[in-house]
Design an enzyme around this catalytic site. Structure first.
Site, PDB file in Angstrom:
ATOM      1  N   ASP A 180      -8.324  -5.152  -6.226  1.00 54.88           N
ATOM      2  CA  ASP A 180      -8.133  -3.909  -5.473  1.00 54.88           C
ATOM      3  C   ASP A 180      -9.004  -2.827  -6.105  1.00 54.88           C
ATOM      4  OD1 ASP A 180      -7.097  -1.633  -4.091  1.00 54.88           O
ATOM      5  OD2 ASP A 180      -5.145  -2.596  -3.920  1.00 54.88           O
TER       6      ASP A 180
ATOM      7  N   SER B  24       0.831  -1.196   0.000  1.00 51.08           N
ATOM      8  CA  SER B  24       0.000   0.000   0.000  1.00 51.08           C
ATOM      9  C   SER B  24       0.876   1.260   0.000  1.00 51.08           C
ATOM     10  CB  SER B  24      -0.961  -0.055   1.196  1.00 51.08           C
ATOM     11  OG  SER B  24      -1.989   0.896   1.089  1.00 51.08           O
TER      12      SER B  24
ATOM     13  N   HIS C 299      -7.846  -5.040  -1.672  1.00 51.72           N
ATOM     14  CA  HIS C 299      -6.587  -4.412  -1.272  1.00 51.72           C
ATOM     15  C   HIS C 299      -5.896  -5.209  -0.175  1.00 51.72           C
ATOM     16  CE1 HIS C 299      -3.682  -1.220  -0.841  1.00 51.72           C
ATOM     17  NE2 HIS C 299      -4.002  -1.017   0.430  1.00 51.72           N
TER      18      HIS C 299
END
Length: 340
Positions: free
Chosen positions: A282, A128, A311
């Site tokens: 995602d 991330s 995600h």
């Protein structure tokens, strides 16, 4: 404390503002070889500390402390490194200066080179916002980074991702009551709202449809919302979250004098061998954005995590996804870097 701190003094940021008495909190795993050839950097993500990174570190894993020296620097704004919550007045809370991904990476570079004397990194990886730092390392220190493995993150914040982060930020900006006197009860209410906004984005539609939250021990959707999402940001400082959200919204590996905003050039310039691992479902760091970036990097392979965990496929929650990531890291670390 289970981590160490490097004091960095007053630091001039990209904006020209000064971050007074800056410091980085970090944790290391394993032993640095005499030739310093086994160093791995593993930055943290939005809202995380080094503890949340430990699922990927361990004996028999790619990031094995018996073989590698793994450095996990904490993101500025996460409450352990310099943050709105721990910087003395008048630079605390809402007066904390805006910090970029580049600011983070430059300070991490000081940690790596000055504290440990490391001139080469065998690997930089992260999930991330940690992936965004990974890309920045590769674009900023072309001859220092041998390999990168960004997981569920892109080299810049694409417009849709910016909009998503606006939605996450909105509950904190709309309910300003928590700003007066650090009213913890009001702050927790705003933080729960942040979690509810995030709930529709962190996992995919199929994850919810197939009730995969049961694998995490939740027997119903409502139990998952209250047990997982309401607690996800509980106890965090709202000013810290706003600081990290700003950092995430303004990420771009080319937004610096080295590239002057030429994103394509920045991608082409990366010399590190790369395995780019977006999550196939995602909803905001999309695989399409990642594929676009990968095609423009000279030594990069596109390896999407085929998963309905959205995600969070890159967060160590689903064993199959975690095994895929670990296997790809092992293959990358075994790969020669002579071509680059």
């Amino acid at each position: 404390m289970d981590y160490e701190v490097m004091e960095l003094g007053d630091v001039e940021l990209q904006s020209g503002a000064i971050l007074p008495g800056a410091f980085l909190a970090y944790k290391t795993y394993g032993t640095l070889r005499a030739d310093k050839s086994n160093a791995i950097l593993y930055p943290t993500a939005f809202g995380d500390t080094h503890v949340q990174n430990e699922w990927l570190i361990g004996e028999g894993k790619a990031l094995d402390p018996q073989h590698y020296f793994i450095i996990v620097p904490n993101l500025l704004g996460n409450g352990l490194s310099s943050s709105p919550s721990n910087t003395p007045s008048p630079w605390d809370r809402g007066n904390f200066p805006q910090v970029t991904i580049m600011n983070n990476v430059r300070l991490q570079h000081r940690l790596v080179t000055q504290r440990f004397g490391i001139s080469k990194l065998a690997l930089v990886t992260g999930w991330s916002l940690g992936a965004m730092q990974t890309f920045q390392w590769a674009a900023s220190y072309l001859d220092m980074v041998e390999r990168i493995a960004p997981i569920a993150g892109t080299a810049k914040t694409w417009p849709h991702t910016y909009v998503f982060l606006e939605g996450v930020k909105a509950p904190l900006e709309t309910d300003a009551a928590w700003r007066s006197g650090h009213d913890r009860q009001t702050a927790e209410k705003a933080l729960r709202a942040v979690g509810r906004v995030y709930a529709g984005w962190g996992f995919s539609q199929a994850f919810y449809r197939e009730e995969r939250y049961q694998q995490l021990g939740y027997t119903s959707l409502d139990a998952f919302l209250s047990g997982f999402w309401d607690r996800n940001f509980a106890g965090l400082d709202p000013y810290n979250l706003l600081s990290m959200l700003w950092t995430g919204q303004h990420a771009d590996i080319s937004s610096n004098p080295m590239y002057n905003g030429d994103f394509e050039q920045a991608l082409r310039s990366i010399k590190a061998r790369a395995v780019v691992m977006p999550a196939s479902t995602d909803l905001y760091f999309t695989p399409e954005d990642s594929e676009y970036e990968t095609r423009r990097m000279p030594y990069a392979a596109f390896r999407p995590i085929r998963s309905i965990w959205g995600h969070f496929a890159g967060r160590g929650l689903n064993p199959e996804d975690s095994q895929f990531i670990d296997d790809e890291l092992k293959r990358l670390l075994a790969c020669s870097v002579s071509a680059s």
